[in-house]
Design an enzyme around this catalytic site. Structure first.
Site, PDB file in Angstrom:
ATOM      1  N   ALA A 124     -47.669  16.551  93.818  1.00  0.00           N
ATOM      2  CA  ALA A 124     -47.998  14.799  94.119  1.00  0.00           C
ATOM      3  C   ALA A 124     -48.026  14.532  95.345  1.00  0.00           C
ATOM      4  O   ALA A 124     -46.247  14.512  96.248  1.00  0.00           O
ATOM      5  CB  ALA A 124     -47.473  14.364  93.139  1.00  0.00           C
ATOM      6  N   GLY A 159     -46.550  19.912  91.319  1.00  0.00           N
ATOM      7  CA  GLY A 159     -47.695  20.308  91.652  1.00  0.00           C
ATOM      8  C   GLY A 159     -48.384  21.771  92.393  1.00  0.00           C
ATOM      9  O   GLY A 159     -48.996  21.972  91.939  1.00  0.00           O
ATOM     10  N   GLU A 188     -47.373  24.951  90.717  1.00  0.00           N
ATOM     11  CA  GLU A 188     -47.816  25.046  89.548  1.00  0.00           C
ATOM     12  C   GLU A 188     -49.958  25.271  89.822  1.00  0.00           C
ATOM     13  O   GLU A 188     -49.971  26.127  88.976  1.00  0.00           O
ATOM     14  CB  GLU A 188     -48.489  22.808  89.175  1.00  0.00           C
ATOM     15  CG  GLU A 188     -46.650  23.192  87.881  1.00  0.00           C
ATOM     16  CD  GLU A 188     -46.897  21.131  87.200  1.00  0.00           C
ATOM     17  OE1 GLU A 188     -46.644  21.375  86.169  1.00  0.00           O
ATOM     18  OE2 GLU A 188     -46.977  20.801  88.548  1.00  0.00           O
ATOM     19  N   GLU A 195     -39.453  18.417  88.879  1.00  0.00           N
ATOM     20  CA  GLU A 195     -39.734  17.146  88.249  1.00  0.00           C
ATOM     21  C   GLU A 195     -38.516  16.426  87.418  1.00  0.00           C
ATOM     22  O   GLU A 195     -38.339  15.191  87.856  1.00  0.00           O
ATOM     23  CB  GLU A 195     -40.898  17.372  87.256  1.00  0.00           C
ATOM     24  CG  GLU A 195     -41.983  17.748  88.019  1.00  0.00           C
ATOM     25  CD  GLU A 195     -42.342  18.604  88.754  1.00  0.00           C
ATOM     26  OE1 GLU A 195     -43.510  19.319  88.523  1.00  0.00           O
ATOM     27  OE2 GLU A 195     -41.353  19.786  88.324  1.00  0.00           O
TER      28      GLU A 195
END
Length: 259
Positions: A65, A110, A113, A133
């Site tokens: 992010a 992310g 991910e 995270e």
């Protein structure tokens, strides 16, 4: 200039390039919008057989992010932004063609991910990664808790997610997350080598094999075998199957058309 670029590098192999190197290729609103626009093209592309996802620059694949942008958001906007990243990763995971993540550098949150949504991951020797995270008082929210466990096993996934551990590409290879580790200068060539191996096979067979594995993975063996048979039957009427038999008889390499 678009923050995400799609390019066909030959008749059957395409690349998606994240192009925000000044911001570690982080998921800004604009990058996600541009990514979706490129996926619109990819999903209807007729000759594409393999997609490589890579990033501009040498330092970062995707840092996750965009935290600078995230700091300006209220709680509802944060939740929506995480949902959007998750939807983007799922859209990549649902592509009918195989995908290869070429991880050149940092892949955190992310960004990792996104690679988990790909079918194959390769990385440079200097790449660093992790689902970090919990160190930021949140959890992976774009599929990380689910996809990592399915890839490397529940115990190892708990270890990496609960500790928020950062690790290198060699450790990633050791636990089964990364398939191959190469020099940064060789990364794109290795991705292209793997892509060519896949693209030389029959497209319908490749796509049905991918679907059979994905659809059967969470079922019991009997259900999985039925799914495999159903997908196998999809390959029987193809011209490519007959071409493979003919090529074998004639001792030549088959020419597959995807039909």
């Amino acid at each position: 200039m678009s923050t995400v670029q799609f390019e066909m590098i030959d008749e059957h192999i395409g690349t998606i390039t994240l192009n925000r190197p000044e911001a570690a290729n982080a998921f800004s609103k604009q990058l996600m919008k541009d990514f979706h626009e490129q996926l619109d093209q990819i999903e209807i592309h007729q000759s594409l057989r393999v997609l490589i996802i890579k990033a501009q620059g040498e330092k970062a694949f995707c840092a996750g992010a965009d935290l600078k942008e995230r700091r300006t958001m209220n709680q509802e906007q944060v939740v929506d932004a995480v949902r959007q990243i998750g939807e983007l990763v799922t859209r990549v995971a649902n592509l009918k063609v195989p995908t290869i993540a070429a991880i050149n550098g940092a892949a955190f949150g992310g960004g990792l991910e996104l690679s988990l949504g790909c079918d194959i991951r390769i990385a440079s020797k200097n790449a660093k990664m992790g689902l970090t995270e919990t160190s930021l008082a949140i959890i992976p929210g774009a599929g990380g808790t689910q996809r990592l466990a399915r890839l490397i096993g529940l115990a190892k996934a708990k270890y990496y997610i609960l500790t928020a551990k950062r690790f290198d590409s060699f450790e990633g290879e050791k636990v089964g997350l990364i398939e191959e580790v190469v020099e940064l200068t060789d990364l794109e060539d290795k991705a292209l080598e793997i892509a060519n191996q896949i693209a030389s096979n029959a497209p319908v067979g490749v796509q049905m094999a991918k679907k059979a594995m994905e659809e059967g993975f969470d079922h019991d063996i009997h259900t999985g075998l039925k799914i495999e048979r159903d997908r196998y039957l999809n390959t029987i009427p193809t011209a490519d199957r007959l071409e493979a038999l003919e090529a074998f008889k004639e001792k030549r390499k088959p020419t597959f058309t995807g039909k």
